[in-house]
Scaffold this active site. Structure first.
Site, PDB file in Angstrom:
ATOM      1  N   ASN A   8       0.873  -1.179   0.000  1.00 46.50           N
ATOM      2  CA  ASN A   8       0.000   0.000   0.000  1.00 46.50           C
ATOM      3  C   ASN A   8       0.908   1.227   0.000  1.00 46.50           C
ATOM      4  O   ASN A   8       1.508   1.550   1.020  1.00 46.50           O
ATOM      5  CB  ASN A   8      -0.884  -0.047   1.258  1.00 46.50           C
ATOM      6  CG  ASN A   8      -1.667   1.237   1.473  1.00 46.50           C
ATOM      7  OD1 ASN A   8      -1.774   2.073   0.565  1.00 46.50           O
ATOM      8  ND2 ASN A   8      -2.216   1.394   2.671  1.00 46.50           N
ATOM      9  N   LYS A  10       0.085   4.272  -0.274  1.00 48.23           N
ATOM     10  CA  LYS A  10      -0.542   5.473   0.309  1.00 48.23           C
ATOM     11  C   LYS A  10      -0.304   6.669  -0.623  1.00 48.23           C
ATOM     12  O   LYS A  10      -0.283   6.487  -1.844  1.00 48.23           O
ATOM     13  CB  LYS A  10      -0.028   5.717   1.730  1.00 48.23           C
ATOM     14  CG  LYS A  10      -0.113   4.439   2.574  1.00 48.23           C
ATOM     15  CD  LYS A  10       0.094   4.652   4.043  1.00 48.23           C
ATOM     16  CE  LYS A  10      -0.039   3.312   4.759  1.00 48.23           C
ATOM     17  NZ  LYS A  10       0.021   3.430   6.215  1.00 48.23           N
ATOM     18  N   HIS A  95      -9.429   1.082   5.016  1.00 45.12           N
ATOM     19  CA  HIS A  95      -8.150   1.294   5.707  1.00 45.12           C
ATOM     20  C   HIS A  95      -8.380   2.255   6.880  1.00 45.12           C
ATOM     21  O   HIS A  95      -9.188   3.186   6.779  1.00 45.12           O
ATOM     22  CB  HIS A  95      -7.117   1.873   4.729  1.00 45.12           C
ATOM     23  CG  HIS A  95      -5.736   1.879   5.308  1.00 45.12           C
ATOM     24  ND1 HIS A  95      -5.333   2.832   6.225  1.00 45.12           N
ATOM     25  CD2 HIS A  95      -4.689   1.046   5.144  1.00 45.12           C
ATOM     26  CE1 HIS A  95      -4.076   2.579   6.585  1.00 45.12           C
ATOM     27  NE2 HIS A  95      -3.668   1.490   5.947  1.00 45.12           N
ATOM     28  N   GLU A  97      -6.793   4.678   7.910  1.00 41.85           N
ATOM     29  CA  GLU A  97      -6.590   6.094   7.584  1.00 41.85           C
ATOM     30  C   GLU A  97      -7.834   6.670   6.891  1.00 41.85           C
ATOM     31  O   GLU A  97      -8.154   7.845   7.063  1.00 41.85           O
ATOM     32  CB  GLU A  97      -5.327   6.254   6.723  1.00 41.85           C
ATOM     33  CG  GLU A  97      -4.072   6.062   7.578  1.00 41.85           C
ATOM     34  CD  GLU A  97      -2.841   5.574   6.827  1.00 41.85           C
ATOM     35  OE1 GLU A  97      -2.806   5.630   5.586  1.00 41.85           O
ATOM     36  OE2 GLU A  97      -1.903   5.103   7.516  1.00 41.85           O
ATOM     37  N   GLU A 163      -5.192  -4.948  10.693  1.00 41.16           N
ATOM     38  CA  GLU A 163      -4.164  -3.925  10.878  1.00 41.16           C
ATOM     39  C   GLU A 163      -4.430  -3.159  12.164  1.00 41.16           C
ATOM     40  O   GLU A 163      -5.255  -2.221  12.169  1.00 41.16           O
ATOM     41  CB  GLU A 163      -4.178  -2.939   9.708  1.00 41.16           C
ATOM     42  CG  GLU A 163      -3.849  -3.562   8.372  1.00 41.16           C
ATOM     43  CD  GLU A 163      -3.305  -2.513   7.411  1.00 41.16           C
ATOM     44  OE1 GLU A 163      -2.184  -2.694   6.928  1.00 41.16           O
ATOM     45  OE2 GLU A 163      -3.989  -1.502   7.168  1.00 41.16           O
ATOM     46  N   GLY A 169       2.789   2.217  10.679  1.00 44.53           N
ATOM     47  CA  GLY A 169       3.779   3.281  10.524  1.00 44.53           C
ATOM     48  C   GLY A 169       4.541   3.626  11.789  1.00 44.53           C
ATOM     49  O   GLY A 169       5.233   4.634  11.845  1.00 44.53           O
ATOM     50  N   SER A 201       3.558  -2.227  10.265  1.00 46.90           N
ATOM     51  CA  SER A 201       5.003  -2.326  10.499  1.00 46.90           C
ATOM     52  C   SER A 201       5.607  -3.681  10.120  1.00 46.90           C
ATOM     53  O   SER A 201       6.528  -4.160  10.773  1.00 46.90           O
ATOM     54  CB  SER A 201       5.338  -1.963  11.952  1.00 46.90           C
ATOM     55  OG  SER A 201       5.009  -0.605  12.203  1.00 46.90           O
TER      56      SER A 201
HETATM   57  P1  PGA Z   1       3.050   0.254   7.537  1.00 47.94           P
HETATM   58  O1  PGA Z   1       1.555   0.498   6.960  1.00 47.94           O
HETATM   59  O2  PGA Z   1       3.539  -1.048   6.957  1.00 47.94           O
HETATM   60  O3  PGA Z   1       3.828   1.448   7.066  1.00 47.94           O
HETATM   61  O4  PGA Z   1       2.933   0.172   9.023  1.00 47.94           O
HETATM   62  C1  PGA Z   1       0.658  -0.564   6.802  1.00 47.94           C
HETATM   63  C2  PGA Z   1      -0.641  -0.070   6.226  1.00 47.94           C
HETATM   64  O5  PGA Z   1      -1.100   1.022   6.615  1.00 47.94           O
HETATM   65  O6  PGA Z   1      -1.267  -0.741   5.378  1.00 47.94           O
END
Ligand code: PGA
Length: 242
Positions: A8, A10, A95, A97, A163, A169, A201
């Site tokens: 992803n 983003k 997601h 976010e 997640e 992140g 992560s």
């Molecule tokens: P990350 O993000 O691997 O940077 O923690 C995962 C995600 O948001 O899908």
């Protein structure tokens, strides 16, 4: 069950980022697990160009979000049908976010997942608890509620991504035992043939341990999917995973 390693990106990536895809393709053509699907979800602006340039495989492309309607007066939105037209194979929906920054409800996420299926693509439906919810011992309840209200009622193919919000992140991950507990819980609430990804992560250094857990059928990778070297190591860690 084939593993799925999904990246992803983003809101990262420009046309020049094709170099990372091309490096990943070269590495995978030299050596790659045969039992693993590999997906990159770049910004929407890049999906059609990447899918056209790298149409011979071994990477598939997908969207990061879509609108629930096929078309209409929704300025700035992109429909699942448009992603299908751009040769996407998957679309991520729900997601954290999107849920946090755009106030997306479980019902809206379910509508988006159904839209992705309607367009003939596979939705990756994200669920996960916040740090406060985990600390309060409510992680299973929260994820259980999200699953009940955001999964499509269908026998078609969909993917679930667990997640934990606090792991995205941050470099933090749940213990392997906590991931195992949550994935077994999710498995009990869905079908045997639904792939359940872990996200938050995932890095080259922890991918092998995470991917070895029962009911972890792949990973959704943010930061570490932006660099071909790191993402390739995670893809290789999925080799032999059933
Ligand atoms: P990350 O993000 O691997 O940077 O923690 C995962 C995600 O948001 O899908």
């Amino acid at each position: 069950m084939r593993a799925l390693i999904a990246g992803n990106w983003k809101m990262h990536g420009l046309a020049a980022s094709r170099g990372e895809i091309s490096a990943l393709v070269a590495k995978m053509k030299a050596a790659a697990p045969t039992d693993c699907d590999v997906l990159i979800c770049p910004p929407a602006t890049l999906v059609a160009a990447f899918a056209a340039e790298f149409s011979g495989g071994p990477i598939q492309f997908g969207g990061q979000d879509c609108h629930g309607e096929p078309s209409g007066a929704h300025t700035g939105d992109i429909s699942a049908e448009m992603f299908a037209d751009a040769s996407a194979a998957f679309v991520i929906v729900g997601h954290s976010e999107r849920r946090a920054n755009h106030n997306e409800s479980d019902a809206e996420v379910r509508g988006k997942a159904e839209a992705v299926l309607r367009a003939g693509l596979t939705p990756i439906i994200c669920v996960g608890e916040s740090e406060a919810e985990r600390k309060a011992g409510k992680a299973l309840d929260i994820v259980g509620g999200q699953l009940e209200q955001s999964l499509p009622e269908t026998s078609e193919d969909f993917v679930i991504a667990y997640e934990p919000v606090w792991a995205i992140g941050t470099g933090l991950t749940p213990t392997l035992a906590d991931i195992a507990e949550m994935h077994a819980f999710i498995r009990a609430k869905t079908r045997e043939d639904v792939r359940i990804l872990y996200g938050g992560s995932v890095k080259p250094g922890n991918a092998e341990d995470i991917l070895a857990i029962d009911n972890v059928n792949g990973a959704l990778v943010g930061g570490a999917s932006l660099k071909a070297d790191d993402f390739y190591k995670i893809v290789m860690a999925a080799g032999g995973k059933q």
